[in-house]
Every structure is written in structure tokens, then in C-alpha cells.
Design a protein around this motif. Structure first.
Motif, PDB file in Angstrom:
ATOM      1  N   MET A 106     -16.671  29.835   4.359  1.00 30.55           N
ATOM      2  CA  MET A 106     -15.919  31.024   4.759  1.00 30.55           C
ATOM      3  C   MET A 106     -14.539  30.631   5.264  1.00 30.55           C
ATOM      4  SD  MET A 106     -18.447  33.577   6.892  1.00 30.55           S
ATOM      5  CE  MET A 106     -17.175  34.751   7.243  1.00 30.55           C
ATOM      6  N   LYS A 107     -13.593  31.512   5.044  1.00 27.64           N
ATOM      7  CA  LYS A 107     -12.259  31.361   5.608  1.00 27.64           C
ATOM      8  C   LYS A 107     -12.229  32.154   6.912  1.00 27.64           C
ATOM      9  CE  LYS A 107      -9.568  30.831   1.382  1.00 27.64           C
ATOM     10  NZ  LYS A 107      -8.484  31.437   0.576  1.00 27.64           N
ATOM     11  N   ILE A 108     -11.943  31.449   7.998  1.00 22.11           N
ATOM     12  CA  ILE A 108     -11.899  32.064   9.325  1.00 22.11           C
ATOM     13  C   ILE A 108     -10.448  32.049   9.802  1.00 22.11           C
ATOM     14  CG2 ILE A 108     -12.810  31.994  11.675  1.00 22.11           C
ATOM     15  CD1 ILE A 108     -15.053  32.106   9.574  1.00 22.11           C
ATOM     16  N   GLY A 109      -9.922  33.222  10.151  1.00 26.54           N
ATOM     17  CA  GLY A 109      -8.557  33.302  10.650  1.00 26.54           C
ATOM     18  C   GLY A 109      -8.539  33.384  12.158  1.00 26.54           C
ATOM     19  N   TYR A 110      -7.559  32.717  12.755  1.00 23.44           N
ATOM     20  CA  TYR A 110      -7.371  32.813  14.204  1.00 23.44           C
ATOM     21  C   TYR A 110      -5.933  33.248  14.458  1.00 23.44           C
ATOM     22  CZ  TYR A 110      -6.886  31.897  19.114  1.00 23.44           C
ATOM     23  OH  TYR A 110      -6.635  32.050  20.457  1.00 23.44           O
ATOM     24  N   ILE A 111      -5.791  34.305  15.259  1.00 26.84           N
ATOM     25  CA  ILE A 111      -4.491  34.875  15.606  1.00 26.84           C
ATOM     26  C   ILE A 111      -4.368  34.878  17.124  1.00 26.84           C
ATOM     27  CG2 ILE A 111      -3.186  37.044  15.672  1.00 26.84           C
ATOM     28  CD1 ILE A 111      -4.364  37.706  12.933  1.00 26.84           C
ATOM     29  N   ASP A 140     -12.036  35.778   5.566  1.00 23.64           N
ATOM     30  CA  ASP A 140     -13.283  36.555   5.630  1.00 23.64           C
ATOM     31  C   ASP A 140     -13.554  37.116   7.020  1.00 23.64           C
ATOM     32  OD1 ASP A 140     -14.124  35.872   2.893  1.00 23.64           O
ATOM     33  OD2 ASP A 140     -14.322  33.847   3.702  1.00 23.64           O
ATOM     34  N   ASP A 141     -13.192  36.377   8.043  1.00 27.58           N
ATOM     35  CA  ASP A 141     -13.477  36.771   9.418  1.00 27.58           C
ATOM     36  C   ASP A 141     -12.241  36.459  10.248  1.00 27.58           C
ATOM     37  OD1 ASP A 141     -15.010  37.855  11.395  1.00 27.58           O
ATOM     38  OD2 ASP A 141     -16.567  36.316  11.345  1.00 27.58           O
ATOM     39  N   LEU A 142     -11.963  37.292  11.268  1.00 29.11           N
ATOM     40  CA  LEU A 142     -10.733  37.155  12.033  1.00 29.11           C
ATOM     41  C   LEU A 142     -11.028  37.209  13.532  1.00 29.11           C
ATOM     42  CD1 LEU A 142      -7.689  36.972  11.490  1.00 29.11           C
ATOM     43  CD2 LEU A 142      -7.605  39.454  11.498  1.00 29.11           C
ATOM     44  N   TYR A 143     -10.398  36.301  14.276  1.00 32.42           N
ATOM     45  CA  TYR A 143     -10.502  36.265  15.735  1.00 32.42           C
ATOM     46  C   TYR A 143      -9.095  36.407  16.293  1.00 32.42           C
ATOM     47  CZ  TYR A 143     -15.251  34.638  15.066  1.00 32.42           C
ATOM     48  OH  TYR A 143     -16.567  34.554  14.701  1.00 32.42           O
ATOM     49  N   ILE A 144      -8.929  37.348  17.245  1.00 30.23           N
ATOM     50  CA  ILE A 144      -7.599  37.635  17.793  1.00 30.23           C
ATOM     51  C   ILE A 144      -7.633  37.537  19.318  1.00 30.23           C
ATOM     52  CG2 ILE A 144      -5.763  39.348  18.007  1.00 30.23           C
ATOM     53  CD1 ILE A 144      -6.763  40.582  15.368  1.00 30.23           C
ATOM     54  N   ASP A 145      -6.761  36.673  19.865  1.00 29.99           N
ATOM     55  CA  ASP A 145      -6.597  36.562  21.310  1.00 29.99           C
ATOM     56  C   ASP A 145      -5.232  37.090  21.702  1.00 29.99           C
ATOM     57  OD1 ASP A 145      -8.808  35.432  22.757  1.00 29.99           O
ATOM     58  OD2 ASP A 145      -8.473  33.533  21.718  1.00 29.99           O
ATOM     59  N   ARG A 146      -5.209  37.799  22.809  1.00 31.55           N
ATOM     60  CA  ARG A 146      -3.951  38.222  23.417  1.00 31.55           C
ATOM     61  C   ARG A 146      -3.874  37.531  24.764  1.00 31.55           C
ATOM     62  NH1 ARG A 146      -5.114  42.515  20.077  1.00 31.55           N
ATOM     63  NH2 ARG A 146      -3.262  43.480  19.139  1.00 31.55           N
ATOM     64  N   ALA A 147      -3.471  36.261  24.717  1.00 32.12           N
ATOM     65  CA  ALA A 147      -3.468  35.434  25.924  1.00 32.12           C
ATOM     66  C   ALA A 147      -2.522  34.265  25.732  1.00 32.12           C
ATOM     67  CB  ALA A 147      -4.877  34.908  26.194  1.00 32.12           C
ATOM     68  N   SER A 148      -2.092  33.700  26.822  1.00 34.51           N
ATOM     69  CA  SER A 148      -1.241  32.515  26.771  1.00 34.51           C
ATOM     70  C   SER A 148      -1.967  31.377  26.064  1.00 34.51           C
ATOM     71  CB  SER A 148      -0.883  32.087  28.200  1.00 34.51           C
ATOM     72  OG  SER A 148      -0.267  30.826  28.173  1.00 34.51           O
ATOM     73  N   GLY A 149      -1.202  30.551  25.388  1.00 37.34           N
ATOM     74  CA  GLY A 149      -1.780  29.397  24.712  1.00 37.34           C
ATOM     75  C   GLY A 149      -1.736  28.150  25.560  1.00 37.34           C
ATOM     76  N   LYS A 150      -1.448  28.302  26.863  1.00 34.57           N
ATOM     77  CA  LYS A 150      -1.284  27.116  27.710  1.00 34.57           C
ATOM     78  C   LYS A 150      -2.560  26.297  27.836  1.00 34.57           C
ATOM     79  CE  LYS A 150      -2.034  29.579  32.028  1.00 34.57           C
ATOM     80  NZ  LYS A 150      -1.445  30.040  33.246  1.00 34.57           N
ATOM     81  N   ASN A 151      -3.712  26.919  27.596  1.00 26.88           N
ATOM     82  CA  ASN A 151      -4.958  26.153  27.573  1.00 26.88           C
ATOM     83  C   ASN A 151      -5.896  26.746  26.531  1.00 26.88           C
ATOM     84  OD1 ASN A 151      -6.755  28.172  28.724  1.00 26.88           O
ATOM     85  ND2 ASN A 151      -5.760  27.765  30.682  1.00 26.88           N
ATOM     86  N   ALA A 152      -7.000  26.078  26.318  1.00 26.39           N
ATOM     87  CA  ALA A 152      -7.923  26.496  25.255  1.00 26.39           C
ATOM     88  C   ALA A 152      -9.008  27.448  25.760  1.00 26.39           C
ATOM     89  CB  ALA A 152      -8.557  25.263  24.617  1.00 26.39           C
ATOM     90  N   GLN A 153      -8.904  27.920  26.981  1.00 27.67           N
ATOM     91  CA  GLN A 153      -9.910  28.828  27.536  1.00 27.67           C
ATOM     92  C   GLN A 153      -9.565  30.269  27.197  1.00 27.67           C
ATOM     93  OE1 GLN A 153     -12.622  27.378  28.699  1.00 27.67           O
ATOM     94  NE2 GLN A 153     -11.518  25.512  28.182  1.00 27.67           N
ATOM     95  N   ARG A 154      -9.647  30.581  25.902  1.00 28.90           N
ATOM     96  CA  ARG A 154      -9.380  31.930  25.418  1.00 28.90           C
ATOM     97  C   ARG A 154     -10.664  32.467  24.803  1.00 28.90           C
ATOM     98  NH1 ARG A 154      -5.285  29.803  21.602  1.00 28.90           N
ATOM     99  NH2 ARG A 154      -5.296  27.849  22.749  1.00 28.90           N
ATOM    100  N   PRO A 155     -11.036  33.704  25.121  1.00 28.35           N
ATOM    101  CA  PRO A 155     -12.345  34.227  24.703  1.00 28.35           C
ATOM    102  C   PRO A 155     -12.596  34.189  23.193  1.00 28.35           C
ATOM    103  CG  PRO A 155     -11.089  35.914  25.908  1.00 28.35           C
ATOM    104  CD  PRO A 155     -10.290  34.664  25.926  1.00 28.35           C
ATOM    105  N   GLU A 156     -11.658  34.675  22.403  1.00 27.72           N
ATOM    106  CA  GLU A 156     -11.878  34.723  20.957  1.00 27.72           C
ATOM    107  C   GLU A 156     -11.846  33.327  20.338  1.00 27.72           C
ATOM    108  OE1 GLU A 156     -12.739  37.521  18.967  1.00 27.72           O
ATOM    109  OE2 GLU A 156     -13.142  38.195  21.006  1.00 27.72           O
TER     110      GLU A 156
END
Length: 184
Positions: free
Chosen positions: A1-6, A28-44
Motif C-alpha cells: 500500500m501507498k501511505i501518505g503522511y501530511i 491508498d491511505d492518508l495521515y494528517i497532523d496539524r502540529a509542529s514538527g519539532k519532535n516525532a510525538q504527533r498523533p497521526e
């Protein structure tokens, strides 16, 4: 599968440009975060990292949308690689299945981190200049309505700290800081 991350940095920013790219790439599947990229602790991002499996491909618009520092970038890609998942950054044309792609990932990751540091430096310089001219006063303090009454009730034992924080919609650190300054 192609998984997109935004990822965008704030709730107000628009994801449409990245979504159109993902649609064009046949994700095929998309995950979207609306958060700072300063660390990897993002829900999506965390959900996506749990979901992907061997044979999947994670696609991002650019490295800066995936990670803001080289360490996080390399750790995330290493986790993906360990699961047998390919990583592609469209803007930088990076494909981690090749040695050159892995090398370029490290180089572009370092460049993205340097760019972030330059942004922060310019921001600090701009704030310092504005303060020097008396135009920057900082963030307005949070003063929820009824603060003094709720703190009085908490100190009197009528409310637990958790109840007081909930009523005021304050985090623990903000609540205790305000309670400490409140003379009563």
C-alpha cells in the motif's frame, strides 16, 4: 500500500496542496497532523508508524513535513526500514531502497534541520529588535474568568486541583503557576 503522511504546523494552515499531491501519486491511505514538527510525538504520525507493514511505501511531500531534525528523521526512517517499509520524499526525490537514497536522506535531513535553526534565529532576532523598539510585549497572559474564585475554593478544600484545572481549562503547570502568584 501507498501511505501518505501530511503535516502542517498549525490548525489554521491548509493541507490541500499536499492532499492533491497524494491523490496524484495514488496514495491508498492518508495521515494528517496539524502540529509542529519539532519532535516525532504527533498523533497521526504515531498511528501511521504503528499501521505500516512490510511492502508498504510511506510518501511525504518533503522531508520537512516528516521531521524537523536529522536525528528524528533517521530514527523514523530506520523504524520504517526495520518493518520492511520504503520511504519516499517527493520534493527531494529520495528513495531509501538505494544506498544513494539513504545518503541523500541524511544530507537533506541535515539541511532541513539547519533551515529550521535559521528560522528560529531570525525569529529571535526579530523579537529582540521589536522589543528594542517597544513594539513587542510578548504573549498576553491567560486570565480565565473566575480565576480568583476557583483558586480560593481550591485552597479552602472545596475543589480538588483537577476540578479547578478543569473549570479554568488550564494545564497543571499554568494552574500552579497562577495559584502561586495569586495573593488571595
Amino acid at each position: 500500500m501507498k501511505i501518505g503522511y501530511i503535516r502542517v504546523s498549525t490548525q489554521e494552515q491548509n493541507t490541500i496542496r499536499q492532499e492533491i499531491l497524494m491523490e496524484r501519486l495514488g496514495v491508498d491511505d492518508l495521515y494528517i497532523d496539524r502540529a509542529s514538527g519539532k519532535n516525532a510525538q504527533r498523533p497521526e504520525l504515531q498511528k501511521m508508524m504503528e499501521y505500516v507493514r512490510k511492502g508498504d511505501t510511506v510518501i511525504v511531500e518533503s522531508i520537512s513535513r516528516f521531521a524537523r531534525n536529522t536525528r528524528d528523521l533517521l530514527e523514523l526512517v530506520e523504524r520504517l526500514t526495520g518493518k520492511g517499509v520504503e520511504f519516499i520524499s517527493q520534493k527531494e526525490a529520495i528513495d531509501t531502497t538505494t544506498p544513494t537514497g539513504k545518503f541523500m536522506l541524511t544530507v537533506f535531513g541535515a539541511v532541513a534541520e539547519l533551515e529550521r535553526e535559521y528560522i528560529l534565529q531570525r525569529q529571535r532576532e526579530g523579537i529582540a529588535a521589536a522589543k528594542g523598539q517597544g513594539r513587542y510585549k510578548g504573549r498576553k497572559p491567560i486570565e480565565p474568568p473566575g480565576l480568583d474564585m476557583v483558586i480560593r475554593r481550591w485552597r479552602a478544600g472545596e475543589l480538588t486541583a483537577a476540578e479547578a484545572m478543569r473549570k479554568l481549562d488550564l494545564s497543571p503547570s499554568t494552574f500552579y503557576r497562577k495559584a502561586k502568584r495569586f495573593a488571595g
